[in-house]
Design an enzyme around this catalytic site. Structure first.
Site, PDB file in Angstrom:
ATOM      1  CG  ASP A  76     -43.014  83.242   5.815  1.00 55.80           C
ATOM      2  OD1 ASP A  76     -43.522  83.034   6.943  1.00 55.80           O
ATOM      3  OD2 ASP A  76     -41.980  83.914   5.658  1.00 55.80           O
TER       4      ASP A  76
ATOM      5  CG  PHE B  79     -52.406  71.340  13.187  1.00 53.11           C
ATOM      6  CD1 PHE B  79     -52.902  71.451  14.475  1.00 53.11           C
ATOM      7  CD2 PHE B  79     -53.016  70.464  12.313  1.00 53.11           C
ATOM      8  CE1 PHE B  79     -53.988  70.697  14.883  1.00 53.11           C
ATOM      9  CE2 PHE B  79     -54.103  69.702  12.717  1.00 53.11           C
ATOM     10  CZ  PHE B  79     -54.589  69.822  13.996  1.00 53.11           C
ATOM     11  N   GLY B  80     -50.007  75.330  11.849  1.00 48.67           N
ATOM     12  CA  GLY B  80     -48.763  75.983  11.494  1.00 48.67           C
ATOM     13  C   GLY B  80     -48.242  76.884  12.595  1.00 48.67           C
ATOM     14  N   GLY B  81     -46.952  77.222  12.521  1.00 50.55           N
ATOM     15  CA  GLY B  81     -46.342  78.125  13.491  1.00 50.55           C
ATOM     16  C   GLY B  81     -45.242  77.457  14.279  1.00 50.55           C
TER      17      GLY B  81
ATOM     18  CG  ASN C 157     -50.593  71.727  27.583  1.00 49.12           C
ATOM     19  OD1 ASN C 157     -49.755  71.901  28.486  1.00 49.12           O
ATOM     20  ND2 ASN C 157     -50.242  71.185  26.422  1.00 49.12           N
TER      21      ASN C 157
ATOM     22  CE1 TYR D  70     -46.602  76.746  20.641  1.00 51.21           C
ATOM     23  CE2 TYR D  70     -47.114  75.794  22.779  1.00 51.21           C
ATOM     24  CZ  TYR D  70     -47.260  75.798  21.402  1.00 51.21           C
ATOM     25  OH  TYR D  70     -48.053  74.859  20.799  1.00 51.21           O
TER      26      TYR D  70
ATOM     27  CE  LYS E 145     -49.988  77.383  19.646  1.00 54.16           C
ATOM     28  NZ  LYS E 145     -50.366  77.234  18.213  1.00 54.16           N
TER      29      LYS E 145
END
Length: 272
Positions: free
Chosen positions: A49, A69-71, A110, A134, A138
């Site tokens: 986790d 690439f997790g999340g 993006n 989101y 990033k």
């Protein structure tokens, strides 16, 4: 061979890269909250986790490089984004520092710059213009990467991923499409290139309608093999099925920009 950790192994991108990365990185450790349903006996998986620093630290033991690439991968509630992407992102970088991981490839998006208009071509030096919670997460991840590169010597590559898949699905995606094999190229640059310090690159294939100047990626040896225009007819046919979206159709982030939008349209367009 280096041991590479890939988080988000059960997600869409992770599922695809699980098939493409092992010939390049045989010692590949996969992780996610839950194991992929089709996990094979040849794959090495460890559940973790991201919101639990101790679990992430144990995950990073003996790891040379990380592809993160997790999340939470779409727009969501603040609490979902907070736990998976903000706290989880911090834990990933901090655990990597503690366990002396050498390199991190961070899957940015993006949507970190989604409120730039489509008529404006941007490079990797523009200021962030996230199009949702989101996208904010990033931007936070890119900032973490910069901090850990400067303060702790991690070699960090942030990839602002466009639309990942086998082909572009509509007109917008003709500008931001990313072929899976091309993402592998970008990951390899982040994990292997000797000149990496801290980089922000765009995750896009050879797209003639591109909104992004990705010259820095090309300087580092990126040579995409996917060509979006090969799927032009399919993309336009799919676009014809979609309703008009005055906000989303103007900005690079698409529907992420129009979702919950109640701002001053004239001011935000003028700013672009």
């Amino acid at each position: 061979m280096p041991r590479i950790l890939m988080t988000g192994a059960s997600g869409g991108i992770g599922t695809s890269l699980r098939k493409l990365l092992p010939p390049i990185y045989p010692d590949l450790l996969l992780s996610d909250l839950r194991a992929p349903a089709d996990l094979s006996s040849q794959e090495t998986f460890k559940a973790a986790d991201l919101a639990d620093l101790a679990q992430v630290e144990a995950l990073c033991e003996g790891v040379d490089g990380i592809i993160h690439f997790g999340g939470y991968s779409v727009e969501g509630s603040w609490n979902d984004i907070l736990q998976a992407n903000i706290i989880g992102g911090y834990n990933l970088f901090e655990a990597a520092r503690r366990k002396r991981v050498k390199r991190i490839v961070f899957a940015s998006s993006n949507h970190a710059v989604g409120f730039y208009p489509r008529h404006r071509k941007i490079d990797n030096d523009v200021q962030p213009r996230p199009d949702g919670r989101y996208g904010v997460s990033k931007v936070f991840g890119e900032a973490l990467g910069s901090l850990y590169a400067d303060k702790h010597g991690l070699k960090v590559t942030c990839i602002r991923i466009g639309n990942f898949g086998d082909k572009p699905l509509d007109r917008r995606r003709l500008s931001i499409w990313l072929k899976p094999e091309d993402l592998v190229q970008l990951c390899r640059i982040g994990l292997e290139h000797p000149d990496i310090y801290f980089e922000v690159l765009y995750g896009a294939s050879l797209n003639e309608r591109a909104w992004w100047d990705n010259q820095r990626a090309y300087d580092l040896g990126y040579r995409p093999t996917g060509r979006a225009e090969d799927f032009r007819e399919h993309a336009f046919a799919e676009q014809a099925k979609l309703p008009a979206d005055p906000i989303g159709d103007y900005f690079q982030g698409g529907a992420f920009c129009s979702t919950e939008f109640d701002g001053d349209t004239s001011r935000i367009i003028d700013w672009g």
